[in-house]
Scaffold this motif. Structure first.
Motif, short mmCIF file in Angstrom:
data_model
loop_
_atom_site.label_atom_id
_atom_site.label_comp_id
_atom_site.label_asym_id
_atom_site.label_seq_id
_atom_site.Cartn_x
_atom_site.Cartn_y
_atom_site.Cartn_z
N ALA A 58 -9.15 5.68 9.76
CA ALA A 58 -9.30 5.05 8.44
C ALA A 58 -8.21 4.01 8.21
O ALA A 58 -8.49 2.89 7.74
CB ALA A 58 -9.25 6.12 7.35
N ILE A 59 -6.97 4.36 8.54
CA ILE A 59 -5.86 3.42 8.38
C ILE A 59 -6.05 2.21 9.30
O ILE A 59 -5.87 1.06 8.90
CB ILE A 59 -4.52 4.11 8.70
CG1 ILE A 59 -4.12 5.06 7.56
CG2 ILE A 59 -3.41 3.09 8.90
CD1 ILE A 59 -3.55 4.41 6.35
N ALA B 256 0.86 -1.18 0.00
CA ALA B 256 0.00 0.00 0.00
C ALA B 256 0.89 1.23 0.00
O ALA B 256 2.05 1.18 0.43
CB ALA B 256 -0.92 0.01 1.22
N ARG C 284 -10.50 7.51 -0.50
CA ARG C 284 -9.39 7.54 0.45
C ARG C 284 -8.60 8.84 0.31
O ARG C 284 -7.42 8.84 -0.04
CB ARG C 284 -8.49 6.34 0.26
CG ARG C 284 -9.18 5.02 0.63
CD ARG C 284 -8.24 3.87 0.54
NE ARG C 284 -8.89 2.63 0.92
CZ ARG C 284 -8.72 1.48 0.30
NH1 ARG C 284 -7.90 1.40 -0.73
NH2 ARG C 284 -9.35 0.39 0.70
N ARG D 266 -4.94 0.08 -3.22
CA ARG D 266 -4.55 0.31 -1.82
C ARG D 266 -3.73 1.60 -1.74
O ARG D 266 -2.53 1.61 -1.41
CB ARG D 266 -3.77 -0.89 -1.29
CG ARG D 266 -4.63 -2.15 -1.20
CD ARG D 266 -3.88 -3.29 -0.55
NE ARG D 266 -2.87 -3.87 -1.43
CZ ARG D 266 -3.10 -4.81 -2.33
NH1 ARG D 266 -4.33 -5.29 -2.47
NH2 ARG D 266 -2.13 -5.29 -3.08
N ARG E 80 -8.86 1.05 10.57
CA ARG E 80 -9.98 0.24 10.09
C ARG E 80 -9.56 -0.61 8.89
O ARG E 80 -9.91 -1.79 8.80
CB ARG E 80 -11.16 1.15 9.71
CG ARG E 80 -12.41 0.38 9.24
CD ARG E 80 -13.59 1.32 9.06
NE ARG E 80 -13.31 2.37 8.09
CZ ARG E 80 -13.10 3.64 8.40
NH1 ARG E 80 -13.10 4.03 9.66
NH2 ARG E 80 -12.85 4.53 7.45
N TYR E 81 -8.79 0.00 7.99
CA TYR E 81 -8.36 -0.75 6.82
C TYR E 81 -7.45 -1.91 7.22
O TYR E 81 -7.64 -3.05 6.78
CB TYR E 81 -7.62 0.15 5.82
CG TYR E 81 -7.08 -0.64 4.67
CD1 TYR E 81 -7.92 -1.07 3.65
CD2 TYR E 81 -5.74 -1.04 4.63
CE1 TYR E 81 -7.45 -1.85 2.61
CE2 TYR E 81 -5.27 -1.82 3.60
CZ TYR E 81 -6.12 -2.22 2.60
OH TYR E 81 -5.64 -3.02 1.58
N GLN F 260 -9.66 -8.01 1.73
CA GLN F 260 -9.43 -7.44 0.39
C GLN F 260 -8.34 -8.20 -0.35
O GLN F 260 -8.46 -8.48 -1.54
CB GLN F 260 -9.05 -5.97 0.50
CG GLN F 260 -8.94 -5.29 -0.87
CD GLN F 260 -8.30 -3.92 -0.79
OE1 GLN F 260 -7.18 -3.79 -0.32
NE2 GLN F 260 -9.03 -2.91 -1.24
N PHE G 153 -3.73 5.70 -0.43
CA PHE G 153 -4.30 6.72 0.45
C PHE G 153 -3.66 8.05 0.06
O PHE G 153 -2.44 8.16 -0.04
CB PHE G 153 -3.97 6.40 1.91
CG PHE G 153 -4.56 5.10 2.40
CD1 PHE G 153 -5.74 5.08 3.12
CD2 PHE G 153 -3.94 3.89 2.11
CE1 PHE G 153 -6.29 3.88 3.56
CE2 PHE G 153 -4.47 2.69 2.55
CZ PHE G 153 -5.65 2.68 3.28
N GLU H 31 -10.27 -4.47 6.91
CA GLU H 31 -10.47 -4.55 5.46
C GLU H 31 -9.30 -5.20 4.72
O GLU H 31 -9.50 -5.82 3.68
CB GLU H 31 -10.71 -3.15 4.89
CG GLU H 31 -11.91 -2.43 5.47
CD GLU H 31 -11.99 -1.00 5.00
OE1 GLU H 31 -11.25 -0.64 4.06
OE2 GLU H 31 -12.77 -0.22 5.58
N LYS H 32 -8.11 -5.04 5.27
CA LYS H 32 -6.91 -5.45 4.53
C LYS H 32 -6.94 -6.91 4.11
O LYS H 32 -6.86 -7.23 2.92
CB LYS H 32 -5.67 -5.19 5.39
CG LYS H 32 -4.36 -5.69 4.78
CD LYS H 32 -3.22 -5.66 5.77
CE LYS H 32 -3.34 -6.75 6.80
NZ LYS H 32 -2.17 -6.82 7.70
#
Length: 811
Positions: free
Chosen positions: A429-430, A255, A322, A288, A432-433, A441, A290, A437-438
């Motif tokens: 946000a980071i 990312a 993002r 990925r 949570r990802y 995904q 930001f 989510e990471k």
């Protein structure tokens, strides 16, 4: 990144099994599996590398400090070092720092680059104290002229050069000439990460460090997450900028956080545009990405900057969610003030800001955060007038204002500052990802990339199985099927032979047969060489003798008689060469033609059906003899015409008639043979003028056209007749096949059974791998991404479809 679920433990083996099955199928080898391999590496990798990339002084290091709420990385404007910082996870009791220094060569390169930008004389040797002092003095003058070390880009670069030189002097015993020396923090007698980070964060030390590896206890770094801070993409040393780009393009990068400067600069730089293009081109990163517009606080009191930033985001970043606006400076220091200060240490002026408060002349300096906070309070318009009635007094110093305001409004003000800085939103946000989510995904990307491979493989197996299942399983049925197809096979083979001959002829007449062109070029070379040889060795005395021998009553002969003898002599000699060369060209052509026919697939198939080639080679050889005779006759006719002078040989005004008259005047000096012999060079020149155009016309146009016409007119009819003859071989083929079909049928049935078992075995391997991957996807709650398996109903549907098709055709 350790696999979180037991169902995913064998993921790599299962995916590689599918890729191997796909590679085994020749019809599927052209399929690009690079995306699958890339996404597999990401899914099973023990690390997930998050690269922070951006321009020089974009605030990457401060943003990382704010994200982790720890002062790890050095962050000061103007710090143009090529340091890479890796931050790994460690348990609390295992925190540490590993330091890798630049070599002396690399430090000198950076110093030279900065000197060139500043217009200073680059140092030839940074070990010479007087040279270093001169550079330091030059930098101090530049900073003074610019009004301070943070007032301009030039001043920042001058400060960077001072730090670089100081760092080299302070760490000279640790810096090697050519190699990068690496040290653990214990070798510096540091017992905690805080001590080691404090050393590395010092500007002069940071300036000479190539890489810093932090092992830090923070929940954001768990599960293999690694935060990487890179040099600026517009770093003054080209190699440092290239290092940042290489890391962005590296397949290990998972990312990228693009830290951008338009909030303070107004527009994207070309380097920032290139950064985004390169991140988008790395298939290992995908979406990925930001985008962080740092220094957002500068837009709070500059409306034109805010408008330009909003336009940029709305026009260029509308396809991504993002996008974040942050002030790393306010967010980080705000969190530090909130956690670690109170009134007793003047809200950090005597602790966390103590280093920057100390002035050289005993007067207190104003920390950058304090100035930014005062602007926030006085100008930003972010604070509620009812909750915060803040008075920034002009008669107080910024530090006095700072201490008083925080004493009045305390942590609510700092909390509002942190909220407005955007750091909490970005951190959430980071977090949570990375935590939610990471991993899903990564697995979803892998499944999506694998989907077309699995679909193609599944369809391939079903098609193969259907084809094999439809084959006869008994010998008599197999023989009957082969005989039913016999007539069509013979027709196809005849057509393939005809098409092959047509292609050979077409290549010949269009000068695309390289071997024939080489042979014909050799023929041309021989003719030209023979003509030169004949003219150079032509004997006038012998020609004169032959002319007088034909007329016994006469003791002399005219020039015309000598020329006539020469014309016959040259023509006949050239005829012998052309005929022989033509024979060789045609022989080579037919020999190659027979070889290519015999290597063709239809030829071996025809032999299998008939036990012979239906007379193809015999017919071609017979045709070769006819073509040889035809072209030999054409060669004789062509050379016989050489006896006639060229039509324009005697035209007025030509060089040939002039040469003829000059020669005639020379030979008329006497009536014996001596005058003729003396004119031999001139007569040879006359012959050359006459023969060269005629021979050139023959070998470059006429005779090649003859060859093309003869071969085309002979070969194509032969091919048509032979194709029809092949079709008429049905009875012979049937009789021959009946003797061999039983054994072939047995072998074919056995082969079909082996092939079917192989397909079924591959299907079992495929299903096992896919089921394993699907179990992992189900466990990750990625039900919509599961891969197709092959079930018994798939085979039944194929059989039903085949039966329905047969019924439809029958109707």
């Amino acid at each position: 990144m350790t696999a979180p679920l037991a169902e995913c433990q064998n993921l790599q083996v299962q995916v590689e099994s599918i890729l191997q099955l796909s590679h085994q199928e020749t019809s599927l080898r052209s399929q690009d599996t690079t995306p699958v391999q890339s996404s597999l590496r990401k899914a099973v990798s023990p690390t997930f590398e998050i690269v922070f990339a951006g321009a020089f002084s974009a605030g990457k290091s401060m943003l990382i400090n704010a994200l982790l709420e720890r002062e790890l990385l050095y962050s000061a404007e103007g710090h143009a070092t090529g340091t890479e910082c890796y931050i790994f996870y460690a348990e609390a009791e295992q925190e540490k720092v590993i330091l890798t220094f630049l070599s002396e060569v690399e430090i000198r390169e950076q110093a030279v680059a900065l000197c060139q930008k500043l217009g200073l004389t680059p140092p030839s040797n940074i070990n010479q104290a007087d040279m270093v002092d001169l550079l330091r003095q030059g930098c101090v003058l530049i900073i003074q002229k610019e009004g301070g070390e943070s007032k301009s880009e030039r001043a920042k670069q001058a400060k960077a050069l001072i730090l670089l030189l100081e760092g080299f002097e302070a760490n000279r015993d640790r810096i090697h000439s050519l190699n990068n020396a690496t040290y653990s923090m214990e070798q510096f007698n540091f017992s905690t990460l805080k001590e080691a980070a404090s050393y590395a964060r010092r500007g002069s030390n940071s300036a000479v460090l190539k890489r810093i590896d932090y092992y830090c206890n923070h929940p954001l770094l768990k599960d293999g997450n690694v935060i990487i801070d890179t040099p600026g993409i517009d770093a003054p040393v080209q190699r440092d900028a290239e290092l940042a780009y290489r890391k962005i393009e590296n397949p290990d990068t998972s990312a990228v956080v693009c830290v951008l400067k338009p909030a303070s600069a107004g527009d994207m730089t070309k380097e920032e545009t290139e950064l985004i293009e390169k991140t988008n081109s790395n298939i290992g990163i995908r979406d990925r990405l930001f985008y962080v517009f740092n220094r957002i606080d500068e837009t709070w009191f500059k409306p034109e900057l805010k408008q330009r930033l909003d336009r940029l985001i709305n026009s260029e970043f509308q396809n991504t969610t993002r996008v974040y606006k942050t002030s790393g400076l306010l967010g980080f220091h705000g969190s530090q003030v909130k956690q670690y200060t109170n009134k007793s240490d003047r809200f950090g002026l005597d602790s966390i800001f103590a280093e920057s408060v100390k002035g050289a002349d005993g007067q207190e300096e104003t920390p950058q955060f304090v100035n930014a906070l005062m602007q926030y309070c006085a100008l930003a318009g972010k604070l509620s007038a009812t909750q915060f009635r803040i008075d920034v007094r002009g008669y107080e110093t910024p530090n006095q204002n700072y201490e008083r305001i925080l004493d009045d409004y305390g942590m609510p003000l700092i909390e509002q500052l942190i909220l407005d800085s955007g750091i909490e939103e970005f951190r959430s946000a980071i977090t949570r990802y990375l935590t939610e989510e990471k991993r899903p995904q990564l697995f979803a990307n892998l499944a999506d990339d694998l989907q077309p491979v699995c679909i193609n493989l599944r369809n391939n197996y079903l098609d193969k199985h259907r084809e094999l299942d439809s084959q006869p399983r008994e010998i008599e049925a197999m023989k009957s099927r082969e005989l039913q197809l016999l007539s069509k096979e013979l027709q196809d083979l005849g057509e393939q032979f005809l098409q092959h001959i047509e292609l050979e002829v077409n290549q010949l007449v269009n000068n695309k047969c390289e071997s024939f062109e080489k042979d014909f070029l050799l023929l041309q070379t021989r003719m030209i060489g023979k003509l030169d040889e004949l003219i150079n060795t032509f004997s006038v005395a012998e020609a004169y003798s032959r002319a007088t021998l034909s007329h016994r009553r006469n003791a002399t002969a005219p020039l015309i008689a000598v020329l006539v003898e020469a014309l016959y002599y040259l023509s006949n000699e050239l005829e012998d060469v052309l005929v022989k060369s033509c024979q060789e060209v045609i022989n080579s052509f037919f020999q190659r033609l027979i070889e290519r026919v015999q290597k063709a697939e239809y030829y071996s198939h025809l032999y299998r059906l008939l036990g012979n080639d239906a007379g193809i080679v015999e017919q071609i050889k017979g045709l070769e003899i006819l073509v040889q005779h035809s072209l030999m006759d054409a060669a004789k006719v062509e050379c016989d015409r050489f006896v006639r002078e060229s039509p324009r040989f005697y035209d007025e005004g030509t060089f040939s008639i002039y040469q003829f008259r000059q020669t005639l005047a020379q030979t008329s000096q006497g009536y014996d043979s001596e005058s003729m012999v003396q004119a031999e060079p001139a007569i040879r020149q006359l012959l050359k003028l006459d023969f060269e155009p005629k021979v050139s016309e023959t070998i470059r146009k006429n005779f090649r056209a003859n060859i093309n016409a003869v071969l085309k007119s002979r070969l194509l009819p032969l091919a048509e007749i032979q194709a029809n003859d092949i079709l008429q071989q049905y009875n012979n083929a049937r009789n021959h096949l009946e003797q061999t079909l039983e054994k072939e049928a047995e072998e074919k049935i056995a082969g079909n059974m082996r092939s079917q078992k192989e397909v079924e075995s591959n299907i079992a391997v495929y299903n096992q791998a896919v089921c394993g991957i699907n179990d992992c996807l189900y466990a990750m709650q990625l039900n919509s991404h599961v891969l197709p398996i092959i079930t018994d109903s798939d085979f039944k549907s194929v059989i039903v479809d085949t039966e329905v098709l047969k019924e439809a055709l029958a109707v």
